[in-house]
Design a protein around this motif. Structure first.
Motif, short mmCIF file in Angstrom:
data_model
loop_
_atom_site.label_atom_id
_atom_site.label_comp_id
_atom_site.label_asym_id
_atom_site.label_seq_id
_atom_site.Cartn_x
_atom_site.Cartn_y
_atom_site.Cartn_z
N THR A 1 14.89 -1.79 -1.86
CA THR A 1 13.63 -1.05 -1.70
C THR A 1 12.64 -1.86 -0.88
OG1 THR A 1 14.02 -0.18 -3.91
CG2 THR A 1 11.87 0.26 -2.97
N MET A 2 12.54 -3.16 -1.18
CA MET A 2 11.58 -4.02 -0.46
C MET A 2 11.96 -4.15 1.02
SD MET A 2 9.15 -4.93 -2.37
CE MET A 2 9.28 -3.26 -2.93
N SER B 1 11.28 -0.86 2.87
CA SER B 1 9.83 -0.64 3.05
C SER B 1 9.29 -1.58 4.11
CB SER B 1 9.09 -0.87 1.73
OG SER B 1 9.58 -0.01 0.74
N LEU B 2 9.71 -2.84 4.05
CA LEU B 2 9.25 -3.82 5.04
C LEU B 2 9.72 -3.45 6.44
CD1 LEU B 2 9.60 -7.34 3.41
CD2 LEU B 2 7.55 -6.33 4.37
N PHE C 1 10.69 5.75 2.97
CA PHE C 1 10.16 4.42 3.31
C PHE C 1 9.31 4.62 4.56
CE2 PHE C 1 14.42 4.01 1.47
CZ PHE C 1 14.07 3.44 0.26
N TRP D 1 10.82 -14.94 -7.33
CA TRP D 1 11.27 -13.53 -7.39
C TRP D 1 11.43 -13.08 -8.85
CZ3 TRP D 1 12.43 -9.58 -3.94
CH2 TRP D 1 13.25 -8.56 -4.41
N TRP E 1 8.99 -10.24 -10.64
CA TRP E 1 9.48 -8.93 -11.07
C TRP E 1 9.75 -8.85 -12.56
CZ3 TRP E 1 8.82 -5.08 -7.90
CH2 TRP E 1 8.88 -5.28 -6.53
N ILE F 1 9.27 7.26 -4.87
CA ILE F 1 9.65 5.85 -5.05
C ILE F 1 9.51 5.48 -6.53
CG2 ILE F 1 9.04 3.46 -4.46
CD1 ILE F 1 9.89 4.59 -1.89
N LEU G 1 6.83 -2.41 -9.12
CA LEU G 1 7.33 -1.71 -7.92
C LEU G 1 6.28 -0.72 -7.39
CD1 LEU G 1 9.80 -1.11 -6.05
CD2 LEU G 1 10.40 0.72 -7.63
N VAL H 1 3.42 -2.71 -5.86
CA VAL H 1 3.80 -3.26 -4.55
C VAL H 1 3.79 -2.15 -3.50
CG1 VAL H 1 5.71 -4.27 -3.23
CG2 VAL H 1 5.12 -5.19 -5.46
N HIS H 2 4.32 -0.99 -3.88
CA HIS H 2 4.36 0.14 -2.94
C HIS H 2 2.94 0.52 -2.51
CE1 HIS H 2 5.69 3.86 -1.11
NE2 HIS H 2 4.72 4.47 -1.77
N ALA I 1 1.57 -1.99 -0.20
CA ALA I 1 2.17 -1.87 1.13
C ALA I 1 1.46 -0.79 1.95
CB ALA I 1 3.66 -1.54 1.00
N PHE J 1 0.01 -2.16 5.37
CA PHE J 1 0.54 -1.70 6.65
C PHE J 1 -0.45 -0.80 7.39
CE2 PHE J 1 4.75 -2.94 4.88
CZ PHE J 1 5.03 -3.87 5.85
#
Lengths: 223, 304
Positions: free
Chosen positions: A56-57, A60-61, A73, B12, B16, B133, B169, B172-173, B176, B180
């Motif tokens: 998923t990461m 998305s990246l 994504f 990591w 998580w 997601i 998750l 983070v989404h 993002a 972005f």
């Protein structure tokens, strides 16, 4: 999608993007299903989750950094534009029996949003055959007249708010209703549609609101 | 000395899989289902399938096969939408939540693209991307251990690594999205994006069209204030780049969550633009602490 590139190029890029995105999604679902299966069997559950998270990461990246859409994504390229004149906007105006033009309430187009309908027309209407354009004109006029009849009969207009009333999930660009009562529409059915492309420079229009270049791109009239 | 790979692995795992509460996961489940239901039932996606073929003539076959969407299938689409609603109700109430999450995610992948499909092959920013997601993540976690009506109810573990990562998750989404959004402005436009003239021009552009808008004056007023526009541009960038800090700092959430709400309120008032992922800001709230505080207050009141 870049609609400014050549039509063939544009179509190829969409097809490539569809293929890559579909494969990415299928891979994601398979990894999720595998993790769920491992969890059910009570073995290596955390390993499956790790793989799911990593996938998923990375997806998305990849979408964000490469600026490509692999929905779900996404690149999240929100409002990343520098202003460049001219602004372009389509306008659909309904024509009554006396030849007068009327602005159309945006709820008329539901289940489409005016943004989706206008952008579709901007990119594709001129590429349709004359028979297809006729079908489109007829369908849109039917929608406008059905909505006019509802307003005249004092009935509700639009479908988006049928469950949640005014608390429905708004569209990305919000508009106000303009057909609120029978007085806002002509007493008889519309007989045609005019679709215009407006272009303007925001600074010129700021100084003079009438500074707009308007072009008729399509006209439909009831046979 | 630990290798970089080991350190990365440690980070990591900690990021998580830090043990977390079942209540925060359940809250994420409820927010996800409620938002998806709200968006889905505020549209009429199956009706688009019933549009005349002329409207569909420019939809590439690859897009149709990618989402398994074909014109003239309104009845089938209505059936699938009903199934999606049923599955989302299951997620909301916690009945077979994991299965319902998985089914709802697959159905949303199919249904969401109907909205723009006539001209665009991706339904991004239309309110169903974040739920999709989130649902897929939730389908892999015991999200129905609390605040659920499931008859296969299991007593929740006190704290578990299984409860934390799906909430992470979603966080983070969401981060993002903001990151972005800022990154693309920098890459596509450069530092000039935040200049007063660019901000002013867009304020004017969004308020000069012919379509009737609920808010007109705030945007036109702001467009006439170059210094303020400059600050709006810089502040927007700072907020979008800074949002990600909420992943690590719970203190910053007290500042950034209200700031994000003000940011979106400002965009609505000046440009008439909304986003539908706002309800997901609730996943940054510590619902477990909130629940404990309410319970403690209730117990104190009962003792008094």
């Amino acid at each position: 999608m870049n609609h400014h590139s050549a039509p063939g190029e544009w179509l190829t890029s969409i097809m490539k993007s569809d293929l890559v995105s579909a494969l990415l999604f299928v891979g994601w679902v398979v990894i999720a299903a595998r993790a769920a299966w491992q969890d059910r069997q009570g073995r290596q559950c955390r390993r499956g989750i790790r793989l799911f998270l990593a996938y998923t990461m990375l997806a998305s990246l990849a979408a964000g950094v490469s600026h490509r859409e692999f929905w779900p994504f996404s690149r999240w390229q929100i409002f990343a534009y520098r202003y460049q004149a001219p602004i372009q906007a389509l306008q659909v105006r309904a024509v009554d029996a006396w030849g007068r033009e009327h602005d159309v309430d945006r709820r008329v187009w539901e289940p489409l949003s005016s943004l989706d309908l206008h952008t579709w027309m901007l990119h594709h209407l001129s590429a349709l055959s004359s028979e297809q354009q006729e079908v489109v004109g007829q369908s849109l006029l039917q929608m406008v007249n059905a909505a006019r009849a509802r307003v005249v009969a004092n009935q509700h207009l639009g479908v988006f708010d049928r469950f949640f009333g005014p608390l429905y999930a708004p569209l990305h660009v919000v508009h106000s209703p303009i057909w609120r009562s029978a007085a806002d529409v002509p007493p008889t059915a519309f007989t045609g549609l005019h679709i215009y492309l407006d272009r303007w420079d925001v600074w010129e229009r700021f100084r003079n609101p009438a500074h707009i270049q308007r072009t008729l791109v399509y006209a439909y009239r009831l046979p | 000395m630990k290798s970089v790979l080991q350190l990365w692995g440690q980070w990591w795992e900690q990021f998580w899989f830090t043990p977390a509460s079942a209540r925060n996961l359940a809250a994420a489940r409820i927010v996800t289902a409620a938002t998806a239901l709200w968006v889905l039932l505020s549209r009429d996606l199956p009706a688009i399938s019933g549009f005349p073929l002329a409207f569909w003539s420019r939809v590439p076959w690859t897009t149709q096969w990618r989402y398994l969407i074909f014109p003239g299938q309104e009845t089938l689409e209505r059936l699938l939408q009903s199934l999606a609603v049923l599955a989302l109700c299951g997620v909301l109430l916690g009945c077979w939540p994991r299965l319902c999450c998985f089914v709802a995610a697959l159905l949303l992948y199919h249904l969401a693209p109907l909205e723009p499909i006539l001209w665009l092959n991706t339904p991004y920013l239309r309110g169903l991307d974040t739920p999709l997601i989130a649902l897929m993540g939730l389908s892999l976690a015991p999200c129905g251990d609390v605040w659920a009506v499931s008859w296969r109810h299991r007593p929740p573990r006190a704290l578990s690594w299984r409860y934390g990562w799906p909430v992470r998750l979603i966080q983070v989404h969401l981060s993002a999205i903001y990151f972005f959004a800022a990154y693309s402005k920098l890459v596509d436009v450069g530092l000039g994006w935040a200049t007063a003239s660019n901000m002013q021009a867009w304020m004017l552009a969004f308020n000069q069209g012919f379509e009737a808008k609920p808010f007109l004056q705030p945007g036109l007023w702001l467009a006439a204030q170059p210094l303020l526009c400059q600050w709006v541009g810089i502040a927007s960038w700072l907020l979008e780049f800074g949002f990600i800090a909420m992943l690590w700092s719970t203190r910053l959430r007290w500042l950034l969550l209200p700031a994000t709400l003000v940011f979106h309120l400002g965009i609505l008032l000046t440009m008439n633009i909304t986003v539908l992922y706002l309800p997901f800001l609730l996943v940054f709230v510590n619902w477990d602490a909130f629940w404990q505080a309410v319970r403690n207050r209730g117990a104190s009141a009962a003792n008094a």
